[in-house]
Design a protein around this motif. Structure first.
Motif, short mmCIF file in Angstrom:
data_model
loop_
_atom_site.label_atom_id
_atom_site.label_comp_id
_atom_site.label_asym_id
_atom_site.label_seq_id
_atom_site.Cartn_x
_atom_site.Cartn_y
_atom_site.Cartn_z
N VAL A 172 0.50 -1.11 0.23
CA VAL A 172 0.10 -0.24 -0.33
C VAL A 172 0.91 1.40 0.05
O VAL A 172 0.66 3.01 -0.48
N GLY A 173 1.70 1.43 0.21
CA GLY A 173 3.12 2.12 -0.05
C GLY A 173 3.45 2.86 1.15
O GLY A 173 3.95 3.79 1.73
N ASP A 205 -4.34 1.48 -0.46
CA ASP A 205 -3.92 1.89 -0.99
C ASP A 205 -5.46 2.46 -2.16
O ASP A 205 -6.33 1.20 -2.10
N ASN A 264 -3.90 6.75 0.46
CA ASN A 264 -2.56 6.27 -0.30
C ASN A 264 -2.72 6.73 -1.80
O ASN A 264 -3.94 5.68 -1.78
N LYS A 265 -1.98 7.22 -2.34
CA LYS A 265 -2.39 6.77 -4.01
C LYS A 265 -3.42 7.76 -4.66
O LYS A 265 -4.33 7.96 -5.62
#
Length: 303
Positions: free
Chosen positions: A22-23, A99, A127-128
Motif C-alpha cells: 500500500v506504500g 491504497d 494513499n495513491k
C-alpha cells in the motif's frame, strides 16, 4: 537543545500499518527524505519493523514501518505478521495506510478490528490519490469516518509528496509530550550492515521474477570501513531455497549477479557517501522459510 526544555515538545513511536504493497515504505522514505526502507512494486517487501526518525522544531516522531498484515500461511510469513502486530502493541499511535487505487474491503475490515483491540489513537492515510478520480475520494472518507473513530483521515500521495505536511501535523497531535529520544540528525536506528543487506535484497526483488524474490534472504557477512581510503568493504551472501533459483540469481555468465551488485553498490555509495567494494555470493539453504532454526541462522527477529 532548547527543545528538551520546551514543555510543548511532543514525541513518540508511530506504527505504519496496512496491507502489503500500500506504500508504507515509500511513505516512510518520503517523510524522512532519505531511504531507510526498501520499496518495490511487489507486495511483502518489508520483513521486519524498521525505525525512521523525523525531528521537527517541536516534535520527534519515531516511525515503525511494519510488514504488510495479511492472511499468512507459512511460518516465515506468520512471523512477519506477528512482528507487525507486536509493533502495534508498543507504539503511541498508528497510521493505517490504504491504497485507494486497489481496495480490499474484507482485509481492511480485519485491520480495523486490530485497531479496535489496540485502543490507540489512529490516523487513516488514504494513499495513491493521484491514481483515482477526485469524485471517488469523498465517499471513501465518509465511509471510513462512519466505521471507525479515526483522529484524522488524510488523503495523500506518498510518491508525489502530496498531503504529507498535513499528515505529519495530524500525527504530532496524537503524540504525548515527551523528550527527544534521538539526536536531531538521526534518521534511522538501523545498523548500516542491515541497511546494506536490505538494499541488496531490493535489487533482487526488482530484477528477478516469480518466486525468486520471496525465496531470497541476504546476510552481510563482513562490513569494514577504511577511513584512509574513504571506502567500505561489504561481503554479502544471497540465500535462496533451490539450486534452480541459484542459477537464476547468478544468471548466464554471472550477468544477473553482476547487475544486482552494480545497482546495489551505486545506491550504497550514494547512501553512505563513500566508495563501496561489494562482494556478492549466492548459496542454497533449502527450506529456510519453513524452519525456525534456519530463520534464526539468517538473523530474523522474533524467531
Amino acid at each position: 537543545m532548547e527543545q528538551k526544555e520546551n514543555k510543548e515538545f511532543r514525541s513518540g513511536y508511530v506504527a505504519l500499518i496496512g496491507l502489503p504493497n500500500v506504500g508504507k515504505s515509500t511513505l516512510l522514505n518520503q517523510l524522512l527524505g532519505y531511504k531507510v526502507a526498501i520499496a518495490t512494486p511487489k507486495p511483502q517487501t518489508t520483513r521486519f519493523p524498521i525505525r525512521g526518525v523525523l525531528t521537527g522544531e517541536n516534535f520527534q516522531i519515531i516511525f515503525v514501518d511494519t510488514p504488510g498484515i495479511h492472511d499468512a500461511k507459512d511460518l516465515f510469513n506468520k512471523l512477519m505478521v506477528e512482528q507487525a502486530l507486536k509493533a502495534i502493541e508498543e507504539v503511541d499511535s498508528i497510521v493505517f495506510i490504504i491504497d485507494v487505487s486497489n481496495r480490499n474491503p474484507k482485509a481492511e475490515e480485519k485491520i480495523i478490528e486490530i485497531l479496535q483491540k489496540a485502543e490507540k489513537p489512529a490516523i487513516l492515510a488514504l494513499n495513491k490519490i493521484d491514481l483515482i478520480k477526485k469524485g471517488e475520494l469523498l465517499p471513501m472518507i465518509e465511509f471510513f469516518s462512519r466505521i471507525y473513530p479515526f483522529k484524522a483521515i488524510v488523503p495523500i500521495s506518498a510518491l508525489e509528496r502530496d498531503g504529507l505536511d498535513e499528515l505529519v501535523k495530524e500525527i504530532v497531535e496524537t503524540l504525548p509530550e515527551g523528550p527527544m529520544y534521538y539526536d536531531p540528525e538521526t534518521l534511522t536506528d538501523q545498523p548500516q550492515r542491515l541497511l546494506a543487506a536490505e538494499i541488496i535484497r531490493e535489487k533482487v526483488f526488482m530484477l528477478t521474477r516469480q518466486e525468486i524474490p520471496y525465496a531470497t534472504a541476504v546476510v552481510v557477512e563482513e562490513f569494514q570501513e577504511d577511513p584512509e581510503k574513504n571506502m567500505i568493504f561489504i561481503q554479502a551472501t544471497i540465500y535462496v531455497e533451490k539450486d534452480s533459483q541459484k542459477g537464476i540469481v547468478i544468471g548466464k555468465g554471472g550477468q544477473m549477479l553482476k547487475k544486482i551488485g552494480t545497482l546495489a553498490r551505486e545506491e550504497l555509495e550514494f547512501l553512505f557517501g563513500k566508495r563501496v567494494h561489494l562482494d556478492l555470493w549466492v548459496k542454497v539453504l533449502k527450506g529456510w522459510r519453513k524452519e525456525e532454526k534456519l530463520l534464526r541462522r539468517l538473523g530474523f527477529p522474533g524467531v
